[in-house]
Design an enzyme around this catalytic site. Sequence first.
Site, mmCIF file in Angstrom:
data_model
loop_
_atom_site.group_PDB
_atom_site.id
_atom_site.type_symbol
_atom_site.label_atom_id
_atom_site.label_comp_id
_atom_site.label_asym_id
_atom_site.label_seq_id
_atom_site.Cartn_x
_atom_site.Cartn_y
_atom_site.Cartn_z
ATOM 1 C CG LEU A 164 -5.899 7.528 -6.705
ATOM 2 C CD1 LEU A 164 -6.706 7.744 -5.429
ATOM 3 C CD2 LEU A 164 -4.546 8.196 -6.579
ATOM 4 C CG ASP A 165 -0.772 2.296 -7.393
ATOM 5 O OD1 ASP A 165 -0.975 2.177 -8.612
ATOM 6 O OD2 ASP A 165 0.324 2.620 -6.903
ATOM 7 N NE ARG A 166 -5.533 -4.440 -4.736
ATOM 8 C CZ ARG A 166 -5.208 -4.843 -3.506
ATOM 9 N NH1 ARG A 166 -6.067 -4.693 -2.512
ATOM 10 N NH2 ARG A 166 -4.039 -5.394 -3.274
#
Length: 338
Positions: free
Chosen positions: A151-153
């Site tokens: 997951l993106d930050r």
Amino acid sequence: MEPFDEDDAGPGDEAPAAPGAGGVSLIRYTVEPNYAGWRLDKYLCEKIRRASRTRVQEIIENDLVYERRLKPSTPVWPGLTFELRRRVRDEPTVPSVDELEELFMDDAVLVVNKPAGLPIHPTARYHHNTLVEQLKRKHGPDFRADPAHRLDRETSGLVVCGRTLEACQRLMKSFLEGRVSKEYLAVVEGQPADDTFEVDAPIAEGTELIRIAVRIDEKEGRQARTRFRVEQRFERDGARFAVLRCFPETGRQHQIRIHAQRAGFPLVGDKMYGPDPGYFDRFTRRTLEPEAWEKLRLPRQALHAAVLELPHPVTRERVRFEAPLAKDLEAFVAGRKG
């Protein structure tokens, strides 16, 4: 040549080593099964997204630590572990371990609800303040929980981890083979006329302004399809918005974000695919102006991983996990501040 800087860094799957002397630390990389046979420089380009191929080759030549010399053209293999030297910098603050909700755990699987702003893996910029390291601080240094996907930050929501090597490999294989059902919730600018719609548009990596972004490209792109369903339409400060439930049928990088933009409904807070393509560059250089933040409306992209359904790596039975919309996005929808 000095050790590579955090400004070269992008998303990666590194595990940290102890800091070295003289302001230099080591970042450990272990090659995952899905990269078997890749050239080493191509593999590191995937891990250090903001570094060019030439820069990656320089890093391999000057900063790679291994028992023998590896070349940019060296084919990597699963389990290959090496380290890169990098200069130590102060890390950005991230949500505390108390904000990391553990939803399910057995001997093979851990499922967490990740808060926005917490990177999953260590990178050159985030060394200790990561999901992986927070779990070790909470459960002890020998605790193992390897995320099976990304997951993106800035994206909040569900992350599934394998607690053994075999469990993690089976989970990763399920993602690669499309046996995982995923649902996301996105808060977008504008209001679709129809309650359901879909975007079928091929995605290619890289844009003129942002190397780590993606673009719609009919010739060079890989097939990608996302279905959308309107969950809610609402207004805030005189502007129209919607909450969309997103069903990605493929797993391309930034797929939901670029497909929502393609449909005319960019995500609130999206610095790459939102109001101005120059926002992301100025954000990374910490020069994004107040007027831009006002247009973005939120400090992060309004995307939340809400549902994961997948085969358990040991029992092979399908299991389903859900995480309600993150509190900051719920507050935005309700018209409240932060």
